[in-house]
Design a protein around this motif. Sequence first.
Motif, PDB file in Angstrom:
ATOM      1  N   GLY A 186      -2.392  -1.184  -4.979  1.00 54.68           N
ATOM      2  CA  GLY A 186      -2.290  -0.844  -3.656  1.00 54.68           C
ATOM      3  C   GLY A 186      -2.259   0.974  -3.636  1.00 54.68           C
ATOM      4  O   GLY A 186      -2.414   1.620  -4.506  1.00 54.68           O
ATOM      5  N   TRP A 187      -1.749   1.317  -2.596  1.00 56.15           N
ATOM      6  CA  TRP A 187      -1.525   2.837  -2.191  1.00 56.15           C
ATOM      7  C   TRP A 187      -0.126   3.198  -3.086  1.00 56.15           C
ATOM      8  O   TRP A 187       0.885   2.659  -2.886  1.00 56.15           O
ATOM      9  CB  TRP A 187      -1.436   3.185  -0.878  1.00 56.15           C
ATOM     10  N   ARG A 207      -5.237   5.385  -4.130  1.00 57.87           N
ATOM     11  CA  ARG A 207      -5.409   4.035  -4.078  1.00 57.87           C
ATOM     12  C   ARG A 207      -5.492   3.712  -5.641  1.00 57.87           C
ATOM     13  O   ARG A 207      -6.125   4.400  -6.499  1.00 57.87           O
ATOM     14  CB  ARG A 207      -6.707   3.685  -3.539  1.00 57.87           C
ATOM     15  N   ARG A 223      -2.532   2.360   4.659  1.00 55.37           N
ATOM     16  CA  ARG A 223      -3.510   1.150   5.055  1.00 55.37           C
ATOM     17  C   ARG A 223      -3.927   1.084   6.372  1.00 55.37           C
ATOM     18  O   ARG A 223      -5.163   0.879   6.568  1.00 55.37           O
ATOM     19  CB  ARG A 223      -2.636  -0.032   4.710  1.00 55.37           C
ATOM     20  N   GLN A 259       2.327   1.707   4.496  1.00 56.88           N
ATOM     21  CA  GLN A 259       1.641   0.958   5.650  1.00 56.88           C
ATOM     22  C   GLN A 259       1.032   1.861   6.490  1.00 56.88           C
ATOM     23  O   GLN A 259      -0.266   1.461   6.799  1.00 56.88           O
ATOM     24  CB  GLN A 259       2.881   0.483   6.351  1.00 56.88           C
TER      25      GLN A 259
END
Length: 730
Positions: free
Chosen positions: A101-102, A97, A149, A146
């Motif tokens: 974001g990732w 992280r 998340r 995605q």
Amino acid sequence: MLNVVGSAALLDAVRRCWASLWTDRAISYRGRQAVDQQTVKLAVVIQRMVPADVAGVLFTANPVTGARDEIVVDASPGLGEAIVSGQVTPDHFVLRRRWRGWSIVERRAGRREVVIRPRAAGGTEQVSPGTAAAAGPALPDPVVRQLARLGRAIERHFGAPQDIEWAWAGGELFVVQARPITALPPPAARRGRAEQFGPRLFAEMAPSRPYPIDQTAWVRSLFGAIEPIFELVGVTPPPIDKMFVEEDGVVVRHRGGPAVWPTVGILLAPFRLLRLALRYNPVRWQADPLVSQVEPRAHTLEARDLRGLSWKGLLATIRAAGAIPRDVAGELRVRYFPRAALAAGALYLVLRLLGRRDRLAVLLSGVETKTLEANRALEALAARIRHDPALAETFARHDAAALWAALEAQPAGRAFLVDLRTFLDRYGHREGAALLVTQPAWKDAPEVVLGILESLAMSEPRAHTGRPAWETARDDLLAHPLLRFPPPRSAFVALLTQARCLLQIREDTHFYATLPLPIIRRALLELGGRLADVGAIDVPEDVFHLKLGELEQIDGPWPPPPHVVQQARALVLRRKDRRAALEGTPLFDLQLNQPSELEGDALLRGSPGSPGIAEGRVRIVHDGSEFGKLRPGEVLVAPFTNPAWTPLFERAAAVVVDSGGAGSHAAIVAREYGIPAVMGTVDGTRRLVDGQWVGVDGTRGLVVEARPPAEGRDGRRDPPNQDPPIEIGV
């Protein structure tokens, strides 16, 4: 079993699942785990199979290193059986992280030895991947992120790191299975101060698991006070509902991760800070009308007759008390922190120019605060006990729990209690833990203060002779050739005066922010008593398992309708059971901050809190009920500390704490008293034992083995000419 087609095949598959319960391997496993063979049962889950284009597994913590801030994804074309059965080397991704974001920090292409796909008639088949499938990544990077998340959302839901099987079909992600990661190793040690600061700070503020009412009736108010400060510097404050992982309102663990995120407002932060710095002089902060208004405002709320208030009136009292931290502490800090902080930074630069940056901590020490004021008031009460034979005998013969009644039974004791009540009226809102309104303050648990007085009265206070160290350091600097002439000399003194306000503002605004604690707790217990009277809960304290919003929904005709009572009772019982199940589960994963391997005679390593070296016998004090255990000259070892603990520092040779850092209240006060402090040792209360003789090096953050000195020898040593860094906590 995959791709089961037809009713007959489905029933046969279910029978084979049931039969697997009695294979030799399953029976042997249950024997090793001491599982009763007669009561074991098995449920069969039937799901529609996802015809995956790509499938794989996802771990929400690194299963190899134990890192909780990493997500690991394995992916391969076809059904996930190829990965689970170990028939292929999948594409491998490690994500971490970042503020944006990732981010994929590691990737390794797989060999894709085979692709498993469904057959039209049922079952599966193995085929060659083909040139196109083997050429590029099985999943594009946006889908990998995605997945990360989605995995973190699943972990939040279950409250533990998860092993997740997933599938990608027709441009859509599917979660096939999620279960806790088994045999997850402890996380690797981290060394960064930013990574250490969050868990250590919050472990000090919340030494036990917050109740739902803590979260909603107090923590939100306290964090509301610091939100304007974050907004001032252009960062997003940590959302309170994201600070802990919760299940049905019950706090499971600290979420960890980044505390704040920068916003576009950070570009305007210098202008905002400069505007406030020019407008508000920290030297005059105590003359601000907000300071003079806060105590009368709190006393007015405290004087309300809670029993005579309606349900709405009690809730209004809680809301009014909860507004005090933001209206007072938050606004005062926004006004006066900027110039004080800029002055402290400028002072550091001047000291570097003069070659004396090691003097910064000394120059900022010795500031008058409400904490030191309260400690002096306690010492005055302790002096009365020492010099009055009747009081001294009463304190010697009774434990803290029985002292109040014993004092009321004698004239000298009754006169003493008059002064003690005056003390509690002024300082009795001192908290057991900053984030927990459910823990009683001093005025609601006077036995804690009596225990402190019992300890203080056992010996004369430490002698403080000579000029304060900061004045000596100041005069030494003023003798520097560059500061001998009036203009730079006056500028330096003005800079120092403003910088010295920084810690005073921080400490004293905390004092004012916690004024509402006993008000809110008493109002909550009054609400709890009324709920107990109608059978919604068993005892008034059970109200702590409810959220403030849930209490607001109960308002209406009294007594509440039976269905409302039943709903509240079921909710409280469910949360009590969940909380009990979490007993022993750590709230904060402080092992993330476990220091490097110990060497030589070192027993513990933490962060430096206050410089100097001292020796003494260990005295472990777990909470306020044990304050009376500490004897003069002993090393205070505690799981956490806050301003309520600092009166003990007058007698302690040194302080060792499981949580906290150099910016903690305890570390600041330890520096004021000139005793060594080691903060954030993680497990000092478990690894040290009462009576053990240790040396405490507050400069290096070490606790070492030591030999008891010869009888009569003083275990304290002079501190070295070195100071710890100054940190400002929340």
